[in-house]
Design an enzyme around this catalytic site. Structure first.
Site, short mmCIF file in Angstrom:
data_model
loop_
_atom_site.label_atom_id
_atom_site.label_comp_id
_atom_site.label_asym_id
_atom_site.label_seq_id
_atom_site.Cartn_x
_atom_site.Cartn_y
_atom_site.Cartn_z
N HIS A 111 -1.75 1.43 -4.11
CA HIS A 111 -2.04 2.89 -3.86
C HIS A 111 -1.32 3.79 -4.80
CE1 HIS A 111 -4.11 1.79 0.08
NE2 HIS A 111 -4.91 1.34 -0.91
N GLN B 147 0.84 -1.30 -0.04
CA GLN B 147 -0.11 0.06 -0.23
C GLN B 147 0.82 1.23 0.10
OE1 GLN B 147 -3.44 -0.55 2.89
NE2 GLN B 147 -1.91 -2.06 3.47
N ASN B 148 1.89 1.10 0.09
CA ASN B 148 3.11 2.24 0.34
C ASN B 148 3.26 3.06 -0.97
OD1 ASN B 148 3.08 1.41 2.86
ND2 ASN B 148 5.04 0.53 2.80
N ASP C 249 5.89 5.09 -1.15
CA ASP C 249 7.41 5.72 -0.99
C ASP C 249 8.50 5.11 -1.63
OD1 ASP C 249 8.19 3.11 0.32
OD2 ASP C 249 7.46 3.98 2.29
C1 BJW Z 1 4.41 -0.53 12.76
C2 BJW Z 1 5.78 0.02 12.62
C3 BJW Z 1 6.76 -0.88 12.67
C4 BJW Z 1 4.20 1.62 13.14
N1 BJW Z 1 6.65 -1.98 12.38
N2 BJW Z 1 4.24 -1.96 12.62
C5 BJW Z 1 -15.48 -1.26 2.36
C6 BJW Z 1 -15.85 -1.02 3.76
C7 BJW Z 1 -15.73 0.47 4.08
C8 BJW Z 1 -15.22 1.36 3.31
C9 BJW Z 1 -14.83 0.86 2.09
C10 BJW Z 1 -14.70 -0.21 1.59
N3 BJW Z 1 -14.23 -0.40 0.56
C11 BJW Z 1 -13.81 0.94 -0.11
C12 BJW Z 1 -14.10 1.86 1.19
C13 BJW Z 1 -13.88 3.09 0.93
C14 BJW Z 1 -12.31 3.33 1.40
C15 BJW Z 1 -12.05 2.94 2.86
O1 BJW Z 1 -11.35 1.82 2.89
N4 BJW Z 1 -12.31 3.84 3.91
C16 BJW Z 1 -11.90 3.16 5.10
C17 BJW Z 1 -11.17 4.42 5.46
C18 BJW Z 1 -13.10 2.94 5.74
N5 BJW Z 1 -11.53 3.06 0.24
C19 BJW Z 1 -11.08 3.45 -0.93
O2 BJW Z 1 -12.04 4.64 -0.93
C20 BJW Z 1 -10.36 2.73 -1.98
N6 BJW Z 1 -10.90 2.67 -3.09
C21 BJW Z 1 -11.77 1.82 -3.11
O3 BJW Z 1 -12.11 1.07 -2.63
O4 BJW Z 1 -12.51 2.15 -4.53
C22 BJW Z 1 -13.38 1.46 -5.07
C23 BJW Z 1 -14.24 2.16 -6.24
C24 BJW Z 1 -14.33 0.82 -7.37
C25 BJW Z 1 -14.82 1.56 -8.42
C26 BJW Z 1 -14.88 2.89 -8.56
C27 BJW Z 1 -14.63 3.75 -7.70
C28 BJW Z 1 -14.32 3.51 -6.34
C29 BJW Z 1 -8.98 3.75 -1.98
C30 BJW Z 1 -8.26 3.83 -0.83
C31 BJW Z 1 -6.81 4.85 -0.87
C32 BJW Z 1 -6.15 4.76 0.18
N7 BJW Z 1 -5.20 5.97 -0.10
C33 BJW Z 1 -4.38 6.45 0.92
C34 BJW Z 1 -3.46 7.89 0.58
C35 BJW Z 1 -2.51 7.69 -0.40
C36 BJW Z 1 -2.16 8.98 -0.93
C37 BJW Z 1 -1.13 9.42 -0.22
O5 BJW Z 1 -0.18 8.87 0.25
O6 BJW Z 1 -1.07 10.62 -0.34
O7 BJW Z 1 -3.41 5.12 1.42
S1 BJW Z 1 -4.98 6.38 2.74
C38 BJW Z 1 -3.45 5.87 3.27
O8 BJW Z 1 -3.98 4.58 4.13
C39 BJW Z 1 -2.69 5.33 2.50
C40 BJW Z 1 -2.06 4.03 3.04
O9 BJW Z 1 -1.72 3.13 1.79
C41 BJW Z 1 -3.43 3.52 3.61
C42 BJW Z 1 -3.44 2.34 4.56
O10 BJW Z 1 -2.73 2.73 5.56
P1 BJW Z 1 -1.73 1.88 6.30
O11 BJW Z 1 -0.41 1.30 5.30
O12 BJW Z 1 -2.37 0.45 6.86
O13 BJW Z 1 -0.88 2.74 7.53
P2 BJW Z 1 -1.64 3.03 8.81
O14 BJW Z 1 -0.74 4.46 9.32
O15 BJW Z 1 -2.95 3.09 8.92
O16 BJW Z 1 -0.99 2.06 9.82
C43 BJW Z 1 0.32 1.49 10.00
C44 BJW Z 1 0.34 0.25 11.10
O17 BJW Z 1 1.57 -0.01 11.32
C45 BJW Z 1 -0.24 0.74 12.52
O18 BJW Z 1 -0.99 -0.13 12.88
C46 BJW Z 1 0.96 1.01 13.37
O19 BJW Z 1 0.86 0.36 14.70
C47 BJW Z 1 1.96 -0.06 12.55
N8 BJW Z 1 3.54 0.33 12.93
N9 BJW Z 1 5.48 1.35 13.42
C48 BJW Z 1 5.32 -2.68 12.29
N10 BJW Z 1 7.91 -0.27 12.86
#
Ligand code: BJW
Length: 254
Positions: free
Chosen positions: A118, A100-101, A103
């Site tokens: 992403h 998902q990164n 970077d």
């Molecule tokens: C450590 C650590 C260490 C710390 N070692 N661990 C179903 C249900 C509900 C909602 C939805 C659904 N399906 C879709 C949705 C809507 C939405 C969604 O998911 N919303 C939720 C918030 C509820 N999803 C979307 O809109 C997606 N699109 C989609 O589904 O489209 C459908 C569609 C079809 C057809 C037409 C149109 C649409 C798109 C999602 C895009 C996400 N984008 C981002 C931003 C990217 C841009 C940018 O970077 O500027 O992506 S949001 C952000 O979150 C980023 C990440 O990739 C993503 C995930 O985050 P991640 O990687 O999990 O990070 P964190 O920070 O959340 O967690 C880090 C973890 O690491 C923590 O737990 C720490 O404890 C841990 N950690 N240090 C190990 N050293």
């Protein structure tokens, strides 16, 4: 950190690893959620949605520019390097890295291919859906602190080639993800909060085909209950122990 037992991979196993921001936290890159996370400082819909970009493209570019330079200055850590080595040991038939990164640290660690769910911080494209340049992202590491760049073809603002909320993931990348999970025997999620879909539901696909499911995270993720095993700890410390160097990673008889 509790003692870590190497994953008992055999020569028949097919491994899928899904990574999130936590794996890059050990390289000094901010995560999105949790302590120190980007979404504590900024409003997610201002910076990660089409509506936010249309309201203030300059603000989004400031956010992206700062992250481009921090990601370029960062170095892949032992977590990234371990996955790159595991990929070489198992080969593309038996190992797939989904991230998902945005970077680029997996690529810089030597992983190939890397399926970017992403998008990438280091690509730019036109924001106008009907412009041909919207489908032709180009490599870009520039910062645009003064004004958002514009499309040479149609004049619309250029945008980073990342996936914002409400936008579909690239169909080809999503198709690969679904295909490889449907035939995997091990599914590992690393450094992800399990809150963003569709990636948060990949574990369900893995469970449906009877794969072993393992979460490596610093704290329980939102979907932790869906994993057979939860290894609590930092990715850069846990992954080298889970996948020790050499023949262990599936080249033994199995
Ligand atoms: C450590 C650590 C260490 C710390 N070692 N661990 C179903 C249900 C509900 C909602 C939805 C659904 N399906 C879709 C949705 C809507 C939405 C969604 O998911 N919303 C939720 C918030 C509820 N999803 C979307 O809109 C997606 N699109 C989609 O589904 O489209 C459908 C569609 C079809 C057809 C037409 C149109 C649409 C798109 C999602 C895009 C996400 N984008 C981002 C931003 C990217 C841009 C940018 O970077 O500027 O992506 S949001 C952000 O979150 C980023 C990440 O990739 C993503 C995930 O985050 P991640 O990687 O999990 O990070 P964190 O920070 O959340 O967690 C880090 C973890 O690491 C923590 O737990 C720490 O404890 C841990 N950690 N240090 C190990 N050293």
């Amino acid at each position: 950190m509790a003692s870590i037992v190497p994953a008992p991979l055999t020569a028949q196993d097919r491994v899928v690893v899904l990574t999130g921001a936590g794996i890059s936290a050990d390289s000094g890159i901010a995560t999105f959620r949790g302590a120190g996370g980007l979404w504590r400082q900024y409003d997610v819909f201002d910076l990660a949605s089409v509506a936010g970009f249309e309201r203030d493209p300059g603000l989004v570019w400031q956010f992206i520019g700062g992250r481009r330079s921090r990601a370029e200055a960062a170095t892949p850590n032992a977590g990234h390097l371990t996955l790159a080595r595991l990929g070489r040991e198992l080969g593309p038939e038996r190992f797939t890295l989904l991230t998902q990164n945005v970077d680029g640290l997996h690529q810089r660690a030597g992983s190939e291919p890397v399926y970017e769910l992403h998008g990438s911080l280091f690509r730019t494209r036109c924001s106008a859906p009907d412009c041909p340049a919207a489908r032709q992202p180009f490599s870009d590491n520039r910062d645009y602190p003064l004004a958002p760049p514009t499309c040479a073809h149609c004049g619309a603002p250029l945008r980073p080639d990342v996936v914002w909320f409400g936008e579909a993931l690239a169909a080809d990348v999503l198709a690969v993800a679904e295909q490889v999970i449907q035939r995997c025997t091990w599914f590992f999620a690393v450094g992800t909060s399990g809150t963003v879909f569709p990636a948060a539901a990949f574990v369900e696909l893995a469970l449906a085909v009877g794969a072993h499911t393992v979460l490596v995270n610093r704290e329980p993720a939102e979907n932790v209950s869906r994993f057979e095993q939860f290894v609590e700890g930092r990715a850069a410390e846990v992954l080298p122990l889970l996948f020790p160097d050499g023949r262990r990673a599936g080249q033994d008889a199995g």
